[in-house]
Design a protein around this motif. Structure first.
Motif, PDB file in Angstrom:
ATOM      1  N   MET A 178       0.848  -1.178   0.000  1.00 41.27           N
ATOM      2  CA  MET A 178       0.000   0.000   0.000  1.00 41.27           C
ATOM      3  C   MET A 178       0.891   1.237   0.000  1.00 41.27           C
ATOM      4  O   MET A 178       1.865   1.295   0.731  1.00 41.27           O
ATOM      5  CB  MET A 178      -0.891  -0.017   1.238  1.00 41.27           C
ATOM      6  N   THR A 179       0.558   2.191  -0.826  1.00 40.64           N
ATOM      7  CA  THR A 179       1.288   3.456  -0.886  1.00 40.64           C
ATOM      8  C   THR A 179       0.326   4.595  -0.620  1.00 40.64           C
ATOM      9  O   THR A 179      -0.757   4.646  -1.201  1.00 40.64           O
ATOM     10  CB  THR A 179       1.933   3.663  -2.266  1.00 40.64           C
ATOM     11  N   ILE A 180       0.720   5.465   0.282  1.00 37.30           N
ATOM     12  CA  ILE A 180      -0.058   6.677   0.500  1.00 37.30           C
ATOM     13  C   ILE A 180       0.812   7.867   0.133  1.00 37.30           C
ATOM     14  O   ILE A 180       2.035   7.804   0.224  1.00 37.30           O
ATOM     15  CB  ILE A 180      -0.604   6.801   1.940  1.00 37.30           C
ATOM     16  N   THR A 181       0.162   8.933  -0.289  1.00 33.20           N
ATOM     17  CA  THR A 181       0.871  10.146  -0.686  1.00 33.20           C
ATOM     18  C   THR A 181       0.412  11.302   0.187  1.00 33.20           C
ATOM     19  O   THR A 181      -0.783  11.496   0.390  1.00 33.20           O
ATOM     20  CB  THR A 181       0.594  10.470  -2.167  1.00 33.20           C
ATOM     21  N   ILE A 182       1.376  12.024   0.698  1.00 40.64           N
ATOM     22  CA  ILE A 182       1.089  13.217   1.490  1.00 40.64           C
ATOM     23  C   ILE A 182       1.678  14.407   0.744  1.00 40.64           C
ATOM     24  O   ILE A 182       2.885  14.461   0.510  1.00 40.64           O
ATOM     25  CB  ILE A 182       1.676  13.101   2.903  1.00 40.64           C
ATOM     26  N   ASP A 183       0.820  15.330   0.362  1.00 36.68           N
ATOM     27  CA  ASP A 183       1.253  16.518  -0.369  1.00 36.68           C
ATOM     28  C   ASP A 183       1.512  17.646   0.618  1.00 36.68           C
ATOM     29  O   ASP A 183       0.593  18.150   1.262  1.00 36.68           O
ATOM     30  CB  ASP A 183       0.185  16.923  -1.387  1.00 36.68           C
ATOM     31  N   GLY A 184       2.760  18.016   0.734  1.00 41.08           N
ATOM     32  CA  GLY A 184       3.160  19.058   1.673  1.00 41.08           C
ATOM     33  C   GLY A 184       2.516  20.405   1.426  1.00 41.08           C
ATOM     34  O   GLY A 184       2.442  21.234   2.332  1.00 41.08           O
TER      35      GLY A 184
END
Length: 86
Positions: A1-7
């Motif tokens: 599973m990959t999650i992305t957090i956009d700063g």
């Protein structure tokens, strides 16, 4: 599973934890702190990757000490972390 957090969307720590709660679908009782994050990450044996976009921007908003502690928590929890500065 990959999650992305956009700063770019992280202006304060509450934003970061709200994003984590949504992405990881954690229980409502999740505490908004790095200890609670570590607990959640180590309770689930699934392989997880976290990709940060605009990481430098997030650190500017949250402070470098917080980001350093966050990376340490991710490392200790054996989470693959991908950092894109832009």
């Amino acid at each position: 599973m990959t999650i992305t957090i956009d700063g770019l969307s992280i202006k304060k720590k509450e934003d970061f934890y709200a994003n984590i709660k949504t992405e990881l679908n954690v229980p409502e009782y999740f505490g908004n702190n790095l200890d609670a994050l570590y607990d959640i990450l180590t309770e689930h044996p699934d392989r997880l990757q976290i990709k940060f976009l605009h990481y430098d921007r997030m650190c500017a908003q949250l402070g470098v000490p917080f980001c350093q502690k966050l990376l340490k928590v991710l490392q200790d929890a054996d989470i693959l972390t991908i950092i894109n500065q832009h």
